[in-house]
Design an enzyme around this catalytic site. Structure first.
Site, PDB file in Angstrom:
ATOM      1  CB  CYS A  33      -0.939  -0.012   1.208  1.00  0.00           C
ATOM      2  SG  CYS A  33      -0.081  -0.212   2.768  1.00  0.00           S
ATOM      3  CG  ASP A 251      -1.873  -0.943  -5.715  1.00  0.00           C
ATOM      4  OD1 ASP A 251      -0.822  -0.409  -5.316  1.00  0.00           O
ATOM      5  OD2 ASP A 251      -2.376  -0.689  -6.820  1.00  0.00           O
TER       6      ASP A 251
HETATM    7  C1  0GY Z   1       1.344   0.247  -7.725  1.00  0.00           C
HETATM    8  C2  0GY Z   1       1.234   0.466  -9.176  1.00  0.00           C
HETATM    9  C3  0GY Z   1       1.399   1.640  -9.842  1.00  0.00           C
HETATM   10  C4  0GY Z   1       2.021   2.803  -9.339  1.00  0.00           C
HETATM   11  C5  0GY Z   1       3.109   2.818  -8.524  1.00  0.00           C
HETATM   12  O1  0GY Z   1       4.740   3.865  -7.280  1.00  0.00           O
HETATM   13  C6  0GY Z   1       3.861   4.026  -8.116  1.00  0.00           C
HETATM   14  O2  0GY Z   1       3.595   5.107  -8.640  1.00  0.00           O
HETATM   15  O3  0GY Z   1       3.594   1.711  -8.040  1.00  0.00           O
HETATM   16  C7  0GY Z   1       0.955   1.674 -11.243  1.00  0.00           C
HETATM   17  O4  0GY Z   1       0.627   2.768 -11.735  1.00  0.00           O
HETATM   18  O5  0GY Z   1       0.899   0.608 -11.902  1.00  0.00           O
HETATM   19  O6  0GY Z   1       1.962  -0.716  -7.319  1.00  0.00           O
HETATM   20  O7  0GY Z   1       0.788   1.037  -6.987  1.00  0.00           O
END
Ligand code: 0GY
Length: 298
Positions: A33, A251
């Protein structure tokens, strides 16, 4: 104080998720998360590729308690770059019930790492997804691995299928534990027994230091909510084959979704379909994350 306006097409997390039907076992960990800002206190990074809604620690902890989660692993989001302050502030406010995964630059010092460790950070994340970051050459990440390994940390990697082909030899050279985000983002319209997913399972088979987050059905699914039925066979395959090396997480607050915002209750209710027995559930939700993130408390 910086003022930030979230992207025009940004979808905000569900403020009133449903109560899950599935009861999480005592001690369950949400091992993936994030916190975002708030941007006027913890500014978003200049190099970010998206500007989210604020989603601070109080909202995360309220969700934790509502869902019946005991602990969180807060993963630094790319919108904060390598400024880990929002994540560290959340760790400081969690009374030992949160650990962190940071974003680092290769010039990070041993004393900075020591402070991060004392604050509860236990891993570093390397993100290769081009819509989120501009990836660096392997040597950049290698320097970071050398610095964090003495602290007993692990490396979290977020990549898409093409990156695995390109980066595989670097990934498999890492000697710390390596945690793959979101099952390496399989194309769930392909057969679970097909060659694409087999390549990922082989990676896990051949490298016992590799772990896998069976997360983000909402990101991978074409069928969609509430059951994410097309993702279930993929996640279940990983859980049953590698029961001691899998992690689950919400997430939250679900960055960069464009079609719908998932109900976090449905994300919890996805669990019994992928981990059908109490023993698999205990490993996925409690034993494995505790071993990776709270081993020095045990
Ligand atoms: C996730 C996936 C995403 C984003 C990030 O750190 C982040 O910006 O991980 C995504 O956009 O696929 O794991 O939250």
């Amino acid at each position: 104080m910086a003022a930030f306006t979230m992207d025009a097409d940004w979808l905000v997390f569900d403020p009133e998720p449903s109560r899950p039907t599935f009861t999480l076992p005592a001690g369950s960990v949400d091992a993936h998360c994030h916190v975002f800002g708030p941007g006027d206190v913890f500014p978003y990074a200049d190099e970010r590729k998206y500007t989210p809604c604020d989603a601070g620690k109080d909202r995360l902890f309220a969700l934790r308690d509502f869902l019946g989660v005991e602990r969180n692993v807060i993963v630094q989001a790319t919108c904060h770059g390598s400024d880990n302050r929002a994540m560290l502030d959340a760790l400081a406010g969690a009374n030992g019930r949160a650990r962190g995964v940071a974003t680092l630059r290769p010039d990070v010092s041993v004393s900075e790492l020591s402070e991060l460790h004392d604050a509860g950070v236990r891993g570093v994340r390397f993100n290769y997804v081009r819509r989120l970051v501009d990836p660096e050459p392997d040597s950049y990440y290698h320097r970071i691995v050398e610095k964090v390994a003495p602290f007993g940390w692990h490396v979290v990697i977020y990549f898409e299928a093409a990156d695995l082909v390109e980066r595989r030899s670097f990934f498999t050279s890492i000697e710390t534990d390596v945690v793959v985000d979101h099952m390496g983002r399989p194309d769930v319209t392909l057969p679970v027994d097909g060659p694409a997913f087999a390549a990922f399972l082989t990676l896990m088979d051949e490298h016992e230091n590799f772990w896998c987050k069976v997360t983000c059905p909402e990101r991978l699914s074409v069928a969609g909510p509430p059951g994410f039925v097309d993702v279930v066979p993929f996640a279940r395959r990983v859980v049953e084959r590698f029961p001691t090396r899998v992690l689950w997480g919400t997430d939250w607050p679900h960055p960069n979704l464009h079609d719908y915002m998932p109900d976090d209750g449905a994300i919890v209710d996805f669990i019994p379909g992928i981990a059908p027995t109490p023993e698999l559930q205990r490993k996925l939700l409690v034993d494995n994350p505790m071993r990776l993130y709270w081993r020095d408390d045990q």
